[in-house]
Write an enzyme that holds these catalytic residues in place. Sequence first.
Site, PDB file in Angstrom:
ATOM      1  N   THR A 295     111.277 -12.278 113.031  1.00  0.00           N
ATOM      2  CA  THR A 295     109.902 -12.122 112.564  1.00  0.00           C
ATOM      3  C   THR A 295     108.955 -13.044 113.314  1.00  0.00           C
ATOM      4  OG1 THR A 295     110.655 -11.468 110.371  1.00  0.00           O
ATOM      5  CG2 THR A 295     108.411 -12.279 110.545  1.00  0.00           C
TER       6      THR A 295
ATOM      7  N   LYS B 163     113.897 -26.529 111.021  1.00  0.00           N
ATOM      8  CA  LYS B 163     113.952 -27.758 110.222  1.00  0.00           C
ATOM      9  C   LYS B 163     115.382 -28.195 109.926  1.00  0.00           C
ATOM     10  CE  LYS B 163     112.729 -24.641 106.497  1.00  0.00           C
ATOM     11  NZ  LYS B 163     112.168 -23.628 107.414  1.00  0.00           N
TER      12      LYS B 163
ATOM     13  N   VAL C 177     107.648 -27.781 109.497  1.00  0.00           N
ATOM     14  CA  VAL C 177     107.218 -28.294 108.188  1.00  0.00           C
ATOM     15  C   VAL C 177     105.918 -27.608 107.785  1.00  0.00           C
ATOM     16  CG1 VAL C 177     106.622 -30.324 106.832  1.00  0.00           C
ATOM     17  CG2 VAL C 177     108.224 -30.539 108.745  1.00  0.00           C
TER      18      VAL C 177
ATOM     19  N   GLY D 235     104.655 -24.321 108.010  1.00  0.00           N
ATOM     20  CA  GLY D 235     103.939 -23.242 108.696  1.00  0.00           C
ATOM     21  C   GLY D 235     102.659 -23.741 109.319  1.00  0.00           C
TER      22      GLY D 235
ATOM     23  N   GLY E 255     108.727 -10.390 101.381  1.00  0.00           N
ATOM     24  CA  GLY E 255     109.074 -11.041 102.637  1.00  0.00           C
ATOM     25  C   GLY E 255     108.985 -12.548 102.594  1.00  0.00           C
TER      26      GLY E 255
ATOM     27  N   GLU F  71     114.401 -14.891 101.722  1.00  0.00           N
ATOM     28  CA  GLU F  71     115.448 -14.206 102.484  1.00  0.00           C
ATOM     29  C   GLU F  71     116.338 -13.413 101.532  1.00  0.00           C
ATOM     30  OE1 GLU F  71     115.636 -14.196 105.709  1.00  0.00           O
ATOM     31  OE2 GLU F  71     114.147 -15.750 106.145  1.00  0.00           O
TER      32      GLU F  71
ATOM     33  N   ASP G 250     115.733 -26.441 101.529  1.00  0.00           N
ATOM     34  CA  ASP G 250     114.618 -26.254 102.461  1.00  0.00           C
ATOM     35  C   ASP G 250     113.631 -27.411 102.326  1.00  0.00           C
ATOM     36  OD1 ASP G 250     112.925 -24.283 104.229  1.00  0.00           O
ATOM     37  OD2 ASP G 250     111.592 -24.890 102.593  1.00  0.00           O
TER      38      ASP G 250
ATOM     39  N   LYS H 123     112.565 -30.537 105.161  1.00  0.00           N
ATOM     40  CA  LYS H 123     111.166 -30.829 105.495  1.00  0.00           C
ATOM     41  C   LYS H 123     110.803 -32.263 105.130  1.00  0.00           C
ATOM     42  CE  LYS H 123     109.666 -26.030 104.811  1.00  0.00           C
ATOM     43  NZ  LYS H 123     108.905 -25.117 103.922  1.00  0.00           N
TER      44      LYS H 123
ATOM     45  N   GLY I  41     105.875 -17.368 106.554  1.00  0.00           N
ATOM     46  CA  GLY I  41     105.476 -16.027 106.961  1.00  0.00           C
ATOM     47  C   GLY I  41     105.308 -15.950 108.461  1.00  0.00           C
TER      48      GLY I  41
END
Length: 593
Positions: free
Chosen positions: A264, A347, A374, A376, A428, A431, A442, A446, A543
């Site tokens: 993506t 990350k 970290v 987006g 979206g 996952e 996650d 970060k 995204g």
Amino acid sequence: MRDPIIVLKFGSSVLAGADDFPIAVQEVYREVRRGRRVVAVVSAHGDTTERLLHEARERWGEPQPESLARLLETGEARSAARLGLALDAAGVPARILDPVQLDLATSDEVLDAEPLAFRARAVHAALVRVPVVVVPGFSGRRADGSPALLGRGGSDLTALFLAHGLQAAECRLLKDVDGLLRVHPDGSLDHGTRYATASYAECLRVGGPLIQPKAVEFAAARGQSFRIAACGSGGGTLAGPYPNRFEPVVAKPPTRVALAGLGTVGLGVYRWLSGQPENFQVVGILVRDAGRQRAVDVPVQLLTESADHLLGRDPDLVVEVMGGEGPAAGLLDWCRRQQVPLVSANKQLLAGDPETLACLARGGSPELALAASVGGSVPALELVDRLARLGTISQVQGVINGTCNFILDRLHEGGDFQAALTEAQLAGMAEADPYLDVSGLDCVYKLSLLASRAFGRPVPPGSIQREGVGAGVEARVRAARDRGQVLRLVATALKGQGEVGCRVALEALPADHPLAACRQEKNAVLVTDAEGVGHLVEGKGAGRWPTTVSVVGDVLDARRALARRQTGPEQVRSTRSIQAGAEGAPTRRRESA
């Protein structure tokens, strides 16, 4: 002290069509991640003004001036709306302010008016809430409220007028050429030489249709400096009360980029790079299955399943957006040994690499760009880096996982965990296997990166306490809601007594807490300095487009760094038209986010 304001004016030659708005987004984001508040003034894109004028005359002869003014200003209004939409898609918060909201008063001339005043407080108020204000240039309002235009090329005048009234740190007029080219005595352009600095008189003499004369005269009357440059440039021409000074225009070859990953984000990065052939050449793309059918037009000769094959194509820069710790770890090691810049959004890999954490603790390295790992397009790591260089950071807090935040918001509205997770997957955001998100891992990765940079010491993921969001959390959400609080998954790094304590945990926050206001899939990071002042950045943290914008921002910075290393300050030459082209809270500070 407020963050400095920069006024960026995007000319019609820059916004030649709808496909050019991502270029403007990157230029805005470049300043946002530097901690500046941005006022983006836009012209109508391409030949819109000429087409509208032709339409009016073709259909109705010589139109009445006020009606014509109303028609022509729609071009700038449309550009402003498109840039606002593009910024929103990229996760960069912005607000559009039109001439009425600005109360931009002009003289009585309808088609060639002078700007007289505007409501600077409206701009400052908007920039407290968002880092970017978009303004349609070219028009204002007469005393009776009817529209007035500022003359041909009037967006230049809008930009300089606003910059002067806002006491902006800089005003940059962005064109399709990187500054004023030198003009020979016979009037021909010297494409190999440009003005490094130019006086007002020289701008009027050689600027032609590139700069509106009225705008230059406005600046000259006030001793105001401004820069004429191309998007992405590190140079251009500085115009103002200066002597004329020349410098060579050095055409640099495209930066050779090896791209690892075509998912993506990787596809978004590829499309952006391939749309800039004068600046970038994608020499190869590492994928897991080169034979797989793809619904995108990517030259098959670029695809390879071998990291060695990819790196054998002599890249100047490697962009890694594969994720995981397999081939990506080899790319990181190769770039480190060969001193080739690496841009990465991985990350998990970076936080798990002791040398990367040690590098961050020392202040980072120009060979490693990892802002996209970290948050987006939320410039969280950039904010931490900037404050760490200025002084001591006492605490970092953040809502830094959009999936968990989205789920908690849905539960706050009365939904259940599984339905909220399914909705996040369908949208979206999550996952198919959401473990990294809902487990809190996650956030741990970060926070490891943020804390290592904030406190100048490596903070490995294993040292961070962790809690996630799972089935059964509904009761805690309801309890917080009944108390007038909001439950959030908060990542916290706190320095005290010489130690750094880090945790990722569910916390019930007061409704007026800045992190409680972070809704849906957005991210927010609040950094508190030694004086107790909080600095907030927020926006979309995940995204395709937010992450792509951040990765491309790192790529552009890396290209400029390579240019400085190789030949000094960057001097980019445009492949488009040359100068002959016409242009139709008290203790909490919100950083540019």
